[in-house]
Design a protein around this motif. Structure first.
Motif: not given
Length: 241
Positions: A57-58, A227-238
């Motif tokens: 994950v990291l 996948k849900d964790l990564i998808a949310h991370f992308r929203k935060l990054r954006q």
């Protein structure tokens, strides 16, 4: 799972980097410079416990644009932290700050150490990057100049620990921003989520420290699909830029 291309460039706050054999695309460099200059920093606080998929994950989060990982494993045996670090690719070690077991900084060529009420003092011979948790605006004023950056805790009500509630009114934060207490070297922690990032940007924070809003999206006991964790991370990054 598919992940995006590896991120490159200098780590947050220009920490020392390790050489890698991978080539950097010259077409990516202007975009990286722009994000470093204008975007808010995204710092992730690790879970306090260890779990099976943690290194995967990291590593994926680093590949997706995580600026800094604060490795915090209170009351853990150092050997388990060592094992986790050996499983994370060396190219990302210069983006990791330790909040416990400070010797790991030199052992693994990490970015720096983080001080808090639990570990308030650096080793006597330490002369490298230090960051610090602050619980009041007076502490921000006191420690900011001697730190690479400081983390102002309990900005909003905590997501992961409900007993930690906001210690600041919006007007108090605005006054602190106007007085120059809050600036790009101050990171906000506590209740950080998509809904309040724009407010933090308007207040002048240089970045955020996130924990609950990310880790609540993955069950460490039963989950293997993050996948849900990564998808949310992308929203935060954006959202952070």
């Amino acid at each position: 799972m598919q992940v995006s291309a590896k991120r490159k460039g200098k780590p947050l706050f220009f920490a020392k980097t390790r050489r890698t054999k991978r080539k950097i695309s010259i077409f990516l460099l202007p975009l990286r410079r722009e994000r470093i200059g204008l975007g808010m920093k995204l710092i992730l606080l690790s879970r306090p416990d260890f779990f099976v998929e943690e290194d995967k994950v990291l590593t994926t989060l680093f590949e997706e644009g995580l600026d800094v990982l604060h490795l915090r494993k209170p009351k853990s045996e150092p050997i388990f932290c060592e094992r986790l670090l050996t499983l994370i690719p060396e190219e990302f070690h210069s983006h990791i700050v330790v909040q416990d077991h400070f010797y790991l900084k030199e052992e693994f060529s990490l970015m720096g150490i983080h001080l808090s009420h639990h570990n308030p003092t650096p080793p006597s011979d330490y002369r490298d990057i230090v960051s610090r948790t602050c619980y009041t605006l007076d502490e921000v004023r006191q420690y900011k100049q001697a730190s690479k950056y400081v983390v102002l805790k309990n900005v909003f009500d905590s997501i992961s620990e409900p007993r930690y509630v906001s210690q600041f009114t919006e007007q108090t934060l605005r006054d602190a921003s106007r007085e120059g207490i809050i600036d790009r070297r101050v990171m906000a922690q506590g209740g950080i989520c998509l809904e309040n990032i724009n407010k933090l940007r308007d207040l002048g924070f240089g970045g955020v420290v996130i924990r609950g809003d990310i880790w609540k999206r993955f069950n460490i006991h039963y989950g293997c699909d993050y996948k849900d964790l990564i998808a949310h991370f992308r929203k935060l990054r954006q959202a952070l830029g």
